[in-house]
Write an enzyme that holds these catalytic residues in place. Structure first.
Site, PDB file in Angstrom:
ATOM      1  N   HIS A 211     -41.496 -10.500 -35.186  1.00 53.97           N
ATOM      2  CA  HIS A 211     -40.524  -9.977 -36.141  1.00 53.97           C
ATOM      3  C   HIS A 211     -41.271  -9.087 -37.144  1.00 53.97           C
ATOM      4  O   HIS A 211     -42.215  -9.540 -37.774  1.00 53.97           O
ATOM      5  CB  HIS A 211     -39.868 -11.166 -36.844  1.00 53.97           C
ATOM      6  CG  HIS A 211     -38.713 -10.822 -37.724  1.00 53.97           C
ATOM      7  ND1 HIS A 211     -37.500 -10.403 -37.221  1.00 53.97           N
ATOM      8  CD2 HIS A 211     -38.580 -10.839 -39.065  1.00 53.97           C
ATOM      9  CE1 HIS A 211     -36.673 -10.190 -38.227  1.00 53.97           C
ATOM     10  NE2 HIS A 211     -37.294 -10.446 -39.353  1.00 53.97           N
TER      11      HIS A 211
ATOM     12  N   ASP B 254     -41.905 -19.527 -45.352  1.00 54.22           N
ATOM     13  CA  ASP B 254     -41.161 -18.586 -44.508  1.00 54.22           C
ATOM     14  C   ASP B 254     -40.250 -19.366 -43.571  1.00 54.22           C
ATOM     15  O   ASP B 254     -39.994 -20.559 -43.804  1.00 54.22           O
ATOM     16  CB  ASP B 254     -42.128 -17.645 -43.763  1.00 54.22           C
ATOM     17  CG  ASP B 254     -43.012 -18.346 -42.745  1.00 54.22           C
ATOM     18  OD1 ASP B 254     -42.859 -19.569 -42.549  1.00 54.22           O
ATOM     19  OD2 ASP B 254     -43.850 -17.657 -42.120  1.00 54.22           O
TER      20      ASP B 254
ATOM     21  N   ASN C 243     -37.078 -13.435 -52.123  1.00 50.68           N
ATOM     22  CA  ASN C 243     -35.946 -13.836 -52.950  1.00 50.68           C
ATOM     23  C   ASN C 243     -36.312 -13.656 -54.429  1.00 50.68           C
ATOM     24  O   ASN C 243     -37.007 -14.482 -55.028  1.00 50.68           O
ATOM     25  CB  ASN C 243     -35.574 -15.296 -52.646  1.00 50.68           C
ATOM     26  CG  ASN C 243     -34.243 -15.683 -53.263  1.00 50.68           C
ATOM     27  OD1 ASN C 243     -34.080 -15.648 -54.482  1.00 50.68           O
ATOM     28  ND2 ASN C 243     -33.274 -16.027 -52.427  1.00 50.68           N
TER      29      ASN C 243
ATOM     30  N   SER D 172     -33.400   2.649 -51.453  1.00 50.99           N
ATOM     31  CA  SER D 172     -34.221   3.137 -50.343  1.00 50.99           C
ATOM     32  C   SER D 172     -33.590   4.341 -49.652  1.00 50.99           C
ATOM     33  O   SER D 172     -32.367   4.436 -49.513  1.00 50.99           O
ATOM     34  CB  SER D 172     -34.445   2.008 -49.337  1.00 50.99           C
ATOM     35  OG  SER D 172     -33.222   1.406 -48.990  1.00 50.99           O
TER      36      SER D 172
HETATM   37 FE   LIG Z   1     -44.020 -15.510 -41.745  1.00 51.26          FE
END
Ligand SMILES: [Fe+2]
Length: 556
Positions: free
Chosen positions: A10, A145, A302, A519
């Site tokens: 990812h 995570d 966050n 962005s």
């Molecule tokens: Fe990670």
């Protein structure tokens, strides 16, 4: 010492670290234009080698950000230490679609003289936080995570250039999965839409569904896990080269949202996240008797959690590595290898995150001419942009190297005045085409920080939300969230001279040295890197002007 870091998964990415300092970092998604791209980052590796003007045999080490690196890496990296023969594993995959690269895929032949080192996923996150904090003195390092290399939740002691694990918990403790499952339950992509959940949370009242998410969250007390979550086992769905996680419990969370409303469920998820993260972290600060904290891992994207942590008043030094998600572990793994051989080398604070590709004025000019696009040249792009902003225009701002990490920080940005409040709705509708509840962020000059924010620290990377002063909210309403907070980029002249100049010049005209900064991309796309990306975004949106280097495009 020159170390190439590589992450496959990812947000695949590559980074180059020279003598303990990140000199290049880019996620493959930015170059292939598929958000969260999970394939082998061949373009990012190639870019990092070009920045260092290096051939693979001139590297001092290659750092892979996993203890179980993707066998696909064996297709481009010719060898691997630790007895792991990636190439052999890759050959086992021969015949599996996608496992045998075509002849034109570059191979980076790393000779036996260059060590290839596997760095644990969370150790790479920890290194990204600690070695960019600017200080080697004893501090707590926390990595949270979804999961990586079997862990989700780790506490470390950083001291004297070394990292020592104090607590390592597996996936049953995953706060990332908890928040991701809620995000999926609300209808968004787990591993992408968490920022939407956080934005929506401010609109909800957690009261009516207080406790409704308890069985889906891990529970912490006294700095340890006391009750694992009951989220079930994750599955992965691959779409256009990106991985989407799916947890079976998301269906039950969707039902909760149908009963209580999405905003209430989001608010409860945010409350639980903050409560549990603090129950984990604060006891460790006390036990270690430190007031310095460095953080990484996707959970620390966050900004409200980071605000809550800062607002405890327990921290003197609070550092969140701004590329906190998995795209940041290529740099983290390379930093770890760089420092493990030389723990007493200097700690460089992150000056800015402009670590990606850049383009000359001549290159941009040639592109515009080829496309028969009318443009004009300006001597001073910052003054030109400031004037356009003061006229109420939506301005694309493309300057220098592109930013690493998820936030636009004045290199690939869309800018607008932060007043009137309706500018937010105008941007949402005409340019970004996104949900009305999502806030926009301010970039402001450092000297003006306390005129707008309450008790904020000098955060140059938009990692933390802060309260906006009551008397300032009406002056910059388009960047104030419904809960009275903002997630600022504090812009220092010495770190970001051109962007600082733009904001200052705008302030001279309009009164407030603060601009709305979002962005440079269309909704759902990765942040722009190349002039072509910016041009596509300009013409496929309601942007009024695009300032690229010294060249300006304007719509009539
Ligand atoms: Fe990670």
């Amino acid at each position: 010492m020159r170390v190439l870091g590589i992450h496959v998964g990812h947000d695949s990415s590559a980074a180059l670290v020279e003598d303990g300092r990140i000199v290049a970092a880019v996620a493959e998604e930015r170059l292939v234009r598929v958000k969260h791209y999970a394939g082998v980052p061949i373009r990012a590796i190639d870019y990092c080698l070009r920045v260092g003007n290096l051939r693979p045999n001139e590297l001092d080490a290659v750092a892979l950000a996993s203890t179980q690196p993707s066998p696909l890496l064996g297709l481009v990296l010719d060898r691997l230490d630790d007895g792991r023969r990636l190439a052999a594993r890759a050959r086992d995959l021969a015949g599996v679609p996608g496992a045998t690269p075509p002849l034109y895929v570059p191979r980076f032949i790393v000779p036996a003289s260059v060590p290839v080192v596997c760095v644990d996923h969370h150790l790479a996150h920890a290194a990204s936080a600690y070695y960019t904090s600017g200080r080697s003195e004893r501090q707590l390092v926390v990595t949270l995570d979804g999961a990586g290399d079997g862990h989700s939740t780790c506490i470390w002691r950083g001291d004297g250039g070394r990292l020592e694990p104090l607590l390592q918990l597996d996936q049953r403790a995953s706060l990332g999965w908890f928040y991701g499952a809620v995000t999926e339950g609300l209808g968004w992509w787990h591993g992408d839409g968490e920022g939407k959940t956080m934005g929506l949370a401010a609109y909800g009242d957690a009261g009516p569904c207080h406790g409704a998410l308890d069985r889906f969250r891990p529970k912490f007390a006294g700095g340890d896990l006391v009750e694992p979550h009951q989220l079930g086992q994750p599955a992965a769905w691959t779409d256009r080269g990106a991985v989407h996680w799916h947890l079976p419990s998301a269906a039950a969370i969707r039902e909760l949202a149908a009963v209580h409303g999405g905003a209430a469920v989001a608010a409860e998820a945010q409350r639980v996240l903050e409560e549990q993260a603090l129950a984990l972290i604060v006891p460790w600060l006390e036990r270690e008797e430190v007031d310095a904290l460095s953080c990484a891992g996707g959970v620390f994207l966050n900004v409200k959690l980071n605000q809550r942590m800062w607002a405890t008043g327990r921290l003197r030094d609070h550092h969140v590595f701004p590329d906190a998600g998995d795209s940041g572990i290529a740099a983290g793994a390379a930093l770890y290898v760089s420092f493990s051989g030389a723990p007493s080398q200097p700690f460089w604070p992150l000056g800015n995150l402009a670590l990606g590709p850049d383009y000359t004025n001549d290159e941009i000019r040639r592109l515009l001419e080829e496309r028969h696009l009318p443009f004009r040249s300006v001597v001073e792009p910052s003054g030109e942009a400031a004037r356009l902003l003061a006229e109420g225009k939506v301005v694309g701002w493309f300057q220098g190297r592109s930013e690493a990490g998820p936030r636009a920080l004045g290199h690939r940005s869309i800018l607008m005045a932060a007043r009137p409040a309706s500018n937010k709705d105008l941007l949402n509708a005409r340019v970004k085409r996104r949900e009305a509840f999502r806030p926009y962020c301010p970039s402001l000059v450092a000297a003006a920080r306390d005129r707008y924010l309450v008790g904020a620290r000098d955060d140059p990377f938009m990692t933390t939300a802060f309260d906006v002063r009551a008397d300032a909210q009406s002056r910059v309403p388009a960047v104030v969230h419904v809960d009275g907070t903002a997630r600022p980029q504090i812009v220092h002249r010495e770190r970001e001279p051109q962007f600082w100049q733009l904001i200052s010049q705008y302030g001279d005209i309009a009164g407030d040295p603060l601009v709305l900064n979002t962005s440079l991309n269309a909704g759902g796309e990765p942040l722009a890197v190349s002039p072509q990306d910016a041009i596509r975004c300009f013409f496929d949106s309601g942007m009024d002007a695009l300032v690229m280097g010294e060249l300006v495009l304007e719509k009539r």
